[in-house]
Design an enzyme around this catalytic site. Sequence first.
Site: not given
Length: 343
Positions: A171, A243, A339
């Site tokens: 990520r 997420s 994230e």
Amino acid sequence: MSHAFLAPEFLADYSLRTHNTFGFDVRARHAMKIDSVEAAAALCTDKRIANMAQLVLGGGSNIVLTRDFDGVALIVGIAGKRVIAEDDDAWLVEAGAGESWHGFVAWTLAHGMPGLENLALIPGTVGAAPIQNIGAYGLEMGERFERLSAVELATGARVEFDRDACAFGYRDSFFKRAGRGRFMITSVVFRLPKAWTPRAGYADIARVLDAATQCDAQAIFNAVIAVRRAKLPDWTVLGNAGSFFKNPVVSAQAFDALRAREPGVVSYPQADGQVKLAAGWLIDQCGWKGRGIGGAAVHDRQALVLVNRGGATGAQVLELAEAIKRDVLARFDVELEMEPVAL
């Protein structure tokens, strides 16, 4: 991917509510909708925005906007999808940065080019996908990535990045770190191999596929959509950024010590000997599922997702995230990392 250049309209006091998937009610002092490479390249000489702070926005699916933006929001709307090359091994497929990611995945399948099906229903745009190196259900975008084109905002230079230059991580990418704010991605090229092999090892996906008559790319695409809809809230109904935390990766030694204290810890061994932990499980064990601060809350079905229950601010989401991080660190000695990018 480009067409006759028209200088974009210069919009004042522009609402970003529909340009961030949390639905935060923030505004930009100015905004411009960039729908061509030429328009992107001309920004550096546009006197209307000289010396003005710039914020590049795609679908806003990986951002927490904590306040009004005192500058110009550059809304990327570059469209287009095409096959640019084909050989015995693969198709090379290009998409404009403003294309819907999910729409692009569906288009590749509709044209008989599988390979991205595990990444179905991820919100956001094609141009944002490399920034985050999006991934789900056993596939990362970087595995299918060939190259991308971008414009350096300060100079208008058109630059091409290959996989190495993008420095993809979990990520993560060059564009989230050293390249942040410097470039506008204008198009991305993917290599889709003709020797297709299914990625159907995740339990949730396998469970849905067991009920299917065949396991082809379309079946996996449909299974991923079904699982995501069952587990994750629709951001158009309940604002969220998917997420919110990365699944933390720890050393084998740290994992053994953690498992001795917490035998039920959910984990995934990695090829390099480290162990990935399920951040959602850690958060759930700390009792956060369904709880919140103001309008910001942890989703009641998936603890990895923070949501805007109505009227939440970006500051409240960050306050909630920090409280969760403190509790997880105190109980498990594991540090969670967000994230999304906070601005």
